[in-house]
Scaffold this motif. Structure first.
Motif, PDB file in Angstrom:
ATOM      1  N   SER A  57       3.149  -3.170 -12.083  1.00  0.00           N
ATOM      2  CA  SER A  57       1.836  -3.803 -12.235  1.00  0.00           C
ATOM      3  C   SER A  57       1.945  -5.111 -13.000  1.00  0.00           C
ATOM      4  CB  SER A  57       0.863  -2.857 -12.946  1.00  0.00           C
ATOM      5  OG  SER A  57       1.252  -2.621 -14.279  1.00  0.00           O
ATOM      6  N   ALA A  58       2.834  -5.157 -13.995  1.00  0.00           N
ATOM      7  CA  ALA A  58       2.988  -6.385 -14.766  1.00  0.00           C
ATOM      8  C   ALA A  58       3.557  -7.504 -13.902  1.00  0.00           C
ATOM      9  CB  ALA A  58       3.890  -6.143 -15.974  1.00  0.00           C
ATOM     10  N   GLY A  59       4.650  -7.207 -13.188  1.00  0.00           N
ATOM     11  CA  GLY A  59       5.252  -8.223 -12.336  1.00  0.00           C
ATOM     12  C   GLY A  59       4.300  -8.717 -11.271  1.00  0.00           C
ATOM     13  N   LEU A  60       3.537  -7.797 -10.694  1.00  0.00           N
ATOM     14  CA  LEU A  60       2.581  -8.164  -9.662  1.00  0.00           C
ATOM     15  C   LEU A  60       1.464  -9.029 -10.245  1.00  0.00           C
ATOM     16  CD1 LEU A  60       1.387  -5.794  -6.872  1.00  0.00           C
ATOM     17  CD2 LEU A  60      -0.278  -7.174  -8.096  1.00  0.00           C
ATOM     18  N   ALA A  61       0.954  -8.627 -11.417  1.00  0.00           N
ATOM     19  CA  ALA A  61      -0.106  -9.408 -12.050  1.00  0.00           C
ATOM     20  C   ALA A  61       0.372 -10.810 -12.388  1.00  0.00           C
ATOM     21  CB  ALA A  61      -0.588  -8.693 -13.314  1.00  0.00           C
ATOM     22  N   TRP A  62       1.568 -10.918 -12.953  1.00  0.00           N
ATOM     23  CA  TRP A  62       2.112 -12.239 -13.298  1.00  0.00           C
ATOM     24  C   TRP A  62       2.261 -13.104 -12.055  1.00  0.00           C
ATOM     25  CZ3 TRP A  62       6.529  -9.514 -16.384  1.00  0.00           C
ATOM     26  CH2 TRP A  62       5.988  -8.979 -17.573  1.00  0.00           C
ATOM     27  N   ASP A  63       2.708 -12.487 -10.955  1.00  0.00           N
ATOM     28  CA  ASP A  63       2.878 -13.234  -9.712  1.00  0.00           C
ATOM     29  C   ASP A  63       1.548 -13.793  -9.223  1.00  0.00           C
ATOM     30  OD1 ASP A  63       4.602 -14.047  -7.473  1.00  0.00           O
ATOM     31  OD2 ASP A  63       3.395 -12.653  -6.294  1.00  0.00           O
ATOM     32  N   LEU A  64       0.458 -13.092  -9.549  1.00  0.00           N
ATOM     33  CA  LEU A  64      -0.867 -13.529  -9.125  1.00  0.00           C
ATOM     34  C   LEU A  64      -1.594 -14.335 -10.195  1.00  0.00           C
ATOM     35  CD1 LEU A  64      -2.011 -10.265  -7.290  1.00  0.00           C
ATOM     36  CD2 LEU A  64      -1.190 -12.400  -6.261  1.00  0.00           C
ATOM     37  N   GLY A  65      -0.880 -14.695 -11.266  1.00  0.00           N
ATOM     38  CA  GLY A  65      -1.448 -15.552 -12.290  1.00  0.00           C
ATOM     39  C   GLY A  65      -2.370 -14.850 -13.261  1.00  0.00           C
ATOM     40  N   ALA A 116       6.369  -5.039   4.288  1.00  0.00           N
ATOM     41  CA  ALA A 116       7.662  -5.728   4.291  1.00  0.00           C
ATOM     42  C   ALA A 116       8.851  -4.780   4.340  1.00  0.00           C
ATOM     43  CB  ALA A 116       7.781  -6.615   3.057  1.00  0.00           C
ATOM     44  N   VAL A 117       8.630  -3.487   4.069  1.00  0.00           N
ATOM     45  CA  VAL A 117       9.748  -2.548   3.975  1.00  0.00           C
ATOM     46  C   VAL A 117       9.517  -1.326   4.855  1.00  0.00           C
ATOM     47  CG1 VAL A 117      10.334  -3.289   1.632  1.00  0.00           C
ATOM     48  CG2 VAL A 117       8.759  -1.371   1.954  1.00  0.00           C
ATOM     49  N   ARG A 118      10.601  -0.584   5.075  1.00  0.00           N
ATOM     50  CA  ARG A 118      10.526   0.624   5.894  1.00  0.00           C
ATOM     51  C   ARG A 118      10.486   1.900   5.063  1.00  0.00           C
ATOM     52  NH1 ARG A 118      14.628  -2.443   8.798  1.00  0.00           N
ATOM     53  NH2 ARG A 118      13.779  -3.271  10.738  1.00  0.00           N
ATOM     54  N   VAL A 119      10.904   1.805   3.813  1.00  0.00           N
ATOM     55  CA  VAL A 119      10.951   2.992   2.955  1.00  0.00           C
ATOM     56  C   VAL A 119       9.569   3.261   2.358  1.00  0.00           C
ATOM     57  CG1 VAL A 119      13.395   2.684   2.405  1.00  0.00           C
ATOM     58  CG2 VAL A 119      11.642   1.590   0.966  1.00  0.00           C
ATOM     59  N   PRO A 120       9.343   4.470   1.830  1.00  0.00           N
ATOM     60  CA  PRO A 120       8.053   4.763   1.198  1.00  0.00           C
ATOM     61  C   PRO A 120       7.779   3.830   0.020  1.00  0.00           C
ATOM     62  CG  PRO A 120       9.290   6.787   1.573  1.00  0.00           C
ATOM     63  CD  PRO A 120      10.235   5.654   1.865  1.00  0.00           C
ATOM     64  N   VAL A 121       6.501   3.562  -0.202  1.00  0.00           N
ATOM     65  CA  VAL A 121       6.080   2.658  -1.275  1.00  0.00           C
ATOM     66  C   VAL A 121       5.151   3.392  -2.239  1.00  0.00           C
ATOM     67  CG1 VAL A 121       4.741   0.575  -1.811  1.00  0.00           C
ATOM     68  CG2 VAL A 121       6.340   0.569   0.109  1.00  0.00           C
ATOM     69  N   SER A 122       5.402   3.192  -3.534  1.00  0.00           N
ATOM     70  CA  SER A 122       4.517   3.716  -4.577  1.00  0.00           C
ATOM     71  C   SER A 122       3.936   2.539  -5.345  1.00  0.00           C
ATOM     72  CB  SER A 122       5.287   4.634  -5.524  1.00  0.00           C
ATOM     73  OG  SER A 122       4.427   5.193  -6.492  1.00  0.00           O
ATOM     74  N   ALA A 123       2.646   2.621  -5.661  1.00  0.00           N
ATOM     75  CA  ALA A 123       1.939   1.512  -6.293  1.00  0.00           C
ATOM     76  C   ALA A 123       1.596   1.824  -7.739  1.00  0.00           C
ATOM     77  CB  ALA A 123       0.656   1.212  -5.525  1.00  0.00           C
ATOM     78  N   ASP A 124       1.938   0.913  -8.631  1.00  0.00           N
ATOM     79  CA  ASP A 124       1.466   0.997 -10.010  1.00  0.00           C
ATOM     80  C   ASP A 124       0.059   0.394 -10.026  1.00  0.00           C
ATOM     81  OD1 ASP A 124       0.882   0.668 -12.700  1.00  0.00           O
ATOM     82  OD2 ASP A 124       2.924   0.141 -13.243  1.00  0.00           O
ATOM     83  N   ILE A 125      -0.942   1.245 -10.195  1.00  0.00           N
ATOM     84  CA  ILE A 125      -2.332   0.770 -10.139  1.00  0.00           C
ATOM     85  C   ILE A 125      -2.978   0.750 -11.535  1.00  0.00           C
ATOM     86  CG2 ILE A 125      -2.650   1.394  -7.724  1.00  0.00           C
ATOM     87  CD1 ILE A 125      -4.198   3.892  -8.698  1.00  0.00           C
ATOM     88  N   GLU A 126      -2.154   0.574 -12.566  1.00  0.00           N
ATOM     89  CA  GLU A 126      -2.651   0.532 -13.942  1.00  0.00           C
ATOM     90  C   GLU A 126      -3.528   1.755 -14.210  1.00  0.00           C
ATOM     91  OE1 GLU A 126      -3.454  -3.375 -15.547  1.00  0.00           O
ATOM     92  OE2 GLU A 126      -2.879  -4.293 -13.652  1.00  0.00           O
ATOM     93  N   SER A 127      -4.771   1.588 -14.637  1.00  0.00           N
ATOM     94  CA  SER A 127      -5.611   2.756 -14.891  1.00  0.00           C
ATOM     95  C   SER A 127      -6.544   3.052 -13.724  1.00  0.00           C
ATOM     96  CB  SER A 127      -6.417   2.586 -16.184  1.00  0.00           C
ATOM     97  OG  SER A 127      -7.305   1.499 -16.092  1.00  0.00           O
ATOM     98  N   GLY A 128      -6.258   2.447 -12.585  1.00  0.00           N
ATOM     99  CA  GLY A 128      -7.028   2.756 -11.380  1.00  0.00           C
ATOM    100  C   GLY A 128      -7.927   1.641 -10.899  1.00  0.00           C
ATOM    101  N   ILE A 144      13.008  -6.130 -14.401  1.00  0.00           N
ATOM    102  CA  ILE A 144      13.687  -7.001 -13.425  1.00  0.00           C
ATOM    103  C   ILE A 144      12.891  -8.292 -13.241  1.00  0.00           C
ATOM    104  CG2 ILE A 144      14.441  -7.227 -11.024  1.00  0.00           C
ATOM    105  CD1 ILE A 144      15.055  -4.263 -11.017  1.00  0.00           C
ATOM    106  N   ALA A 145      11.572  -8.181 -13.183  1.00  0.00           N
ATOM    107  CA  ALA A 145      10.739  -9.381 -13.099  1.00  0.00           C
ATOM    108  C   ALA A 145      10.936 -10.259 -14.328  1.00  0.00           C
ATOM    109  CB  ALA A 145       9.273  -8.995 -12.955  1.00  0.00           C
ATOM    110  N   GLN A 146      11.021  -9.649 -15.495  1.00  0.00           N
ATOM    111  CA  GLN A 146      11.251 -10.416 -16.719  1.00  0.00           C
ATOM    112  C   GLN A 146      12.582 -11.165 -16.650  1.00  0.00           C
ATOM    113  OE1 GLN A 146       9.705  -6.691 -19.087  1.00  0.00           O
ATOM    114  NE2 GLN A 146      10.290  -8.254 -20.553  1.00  0.00           N
ATOM    115  N   ALA A 147      13.613 -10.480 -16.155  1.00  0.00           N
ATOM    116  CA  ALA A 147      14.918 -11.125 -16.041  1.00  0.00           C
ATOM    117  C   ALA A 147      14.884 -12.277 -15.043  1.00  0.00           C
ATOM    118  CB  ALA A 147      15.966 -10.090 -15.627  1.00  0.00           C
ATOM    119  N   ALA A 148      14.181 -12.089 -13.939  1.00  0.00           N
ATOM    120  CA  ALA A 148      14.077 -13.155 -12.939  1.00  0.00           C
ATOM    121  C   ALA A 148      13.351 -14.371 -13.504  1.00  0.00           C
ATOM    122  CB  ALA A 148      13.347 -12.633 -11.703  1.00  0.00           C
ATOM    123  N   HIS A 149      12.289 -14.134 -14.237  1.00  0.00           N
ATOM    124  CA  HIS A 149      11.537 -15.249 -14.814  1.00  0.00           C
ATOM    125  C   HIS A 149      12.329 -15.935 -15.930  1.00  0.00           C
ATOM    126  CE1 HIS A 149       8.319 -14.200 -12.249  1.00  0.00           C
ATOM    127  NE2 HIS A 149       7.902 -13.142 -12.929  1.00  0.00           N
TER     128      HIS A 149
END
Length: 284
Positions: free
Chosen positions: A50-58, A80-92, A243-248
């Protein structure tokens, strides 16, 4: 775009990846490029941060991102992917339990088969609400999880609900308080328990023994290895925003080097342009 319509079978397959002692390892992604690179590296599933996604969206992390923007990004990751995806939705992304149910319906429409729902409270500064404490009351959070469960069940998708408990991370309780919350959230319909901040082997061992479901821990520099956590019985391991922190950090380091020294050594080791353009440039 195989993840746009999550199926009963895909959701069950994601459930089956949570094996104590053989944990699901999730290098968390935040956009389509990072999701594809994680998938290509061999991950059995992709989970968003959720943090990486939020930062990406400003936007700052901590219940500040609106639902529509968050789930739009989720849909792009799932497509974008074929594998299952799980979403961090913060508190909903909702003020009440009914709103959490609405979020879950949108999560399923976006293509995810799992969610993280946290029990932390935030005010305008991204810290605990001083009038109520740093965590939601157990009954209130259980109601929100129950609403998520009901929405997923009504849609016919066995969504994996990972209940995040921030007792350790926020200094709001130890093992006993964490286990009390875990029991309530599992009874409300959660499938797994996520306790960020718990990496001490003794603490992890106690949580594994006391939680009646798969335990997820958050890792980063200084944490025990995957093998060590597996030996303790952990069923899921996440990197969260690290990982997002390291990339930034690479972006900042390279920009500062270029603008100060006029050199480019920070760019050494970058991925090949042609490879990235080929692998990441088209639909799946």
């Amino acid at each position: 775009m195989t993840n746009q319509k999550p199926t009963h079978e895909t959701a069950l397959a994601f459930h089956a990846l949570h094996i104590p002692g053989r944990p699901l390892v999730l290098p968390n992604a935040w956009d389509t490029a990072s999701a594809r690179l994680v998938e290509e590296a061999g991950a059995a599933a992709v989970a968003t941060t959720s943090a990486g996604l939020a930062w990406d969206l400003g936007t700052a992390d901590g219940d500040r991102l609106d639902r529509d923007r968050a789930l739009g990004a989720l849909a792009r990751v799932a497509a974008a992917v074929r594998v299952p995806v799980s979403a961090d939705i913060e508190s909903g992304y909702a003020k009440d339990a009914a709103g959490v149910g609405d979020t879950i319906r949108a999560v399923l429409a976006a293509g995810a088969v799992g969610v993280n729902i946290e029990d932390a409270l935030y005010d305008g500064e991204g810290v605990g609400d001083g009038g109520r404490g740093p965590l939601r009351p157990v009954a209130e959070q259980a109601e929100r999880i129950a609403a998520a469960r009901a929405a997923a069940d009504a849609a016919g998708v066995p969504l994996f609900i990972n209940a995040r408990i921030d007792t350790v991370l926020r200094g709001a309780g130890g093992v006993e308080e964490t286990l009390e919350r875990a029991a309530a959230f599992l009874a409300a319909g959660a499938d797994g328990i996520f306790v960020p901040g718990a990496v001490d082997p003794g603490t992890v061992k106690s949580l594994v023994a006391g939680v009646e479901g798969p335990l997820n821990v958050l890792v980063g520099p200084g944490a025990p290895s995957v093998a060590e956590l597996a030996a303790l019985g952990v069923a899921r391991i996440s990197t969260g925003s690290s990982i997002a922190q390291a990339a930034h950090a690479v972006v900042r380091r390279a920009a500062r080097e270029l603008l100060s020294a006029g050199t480019y050594d920070s760019l050494t080791g970058g991925l090949d342009y042609a490879e990235l353009n080929t692998r990441l440039g088209g639909a799946r």
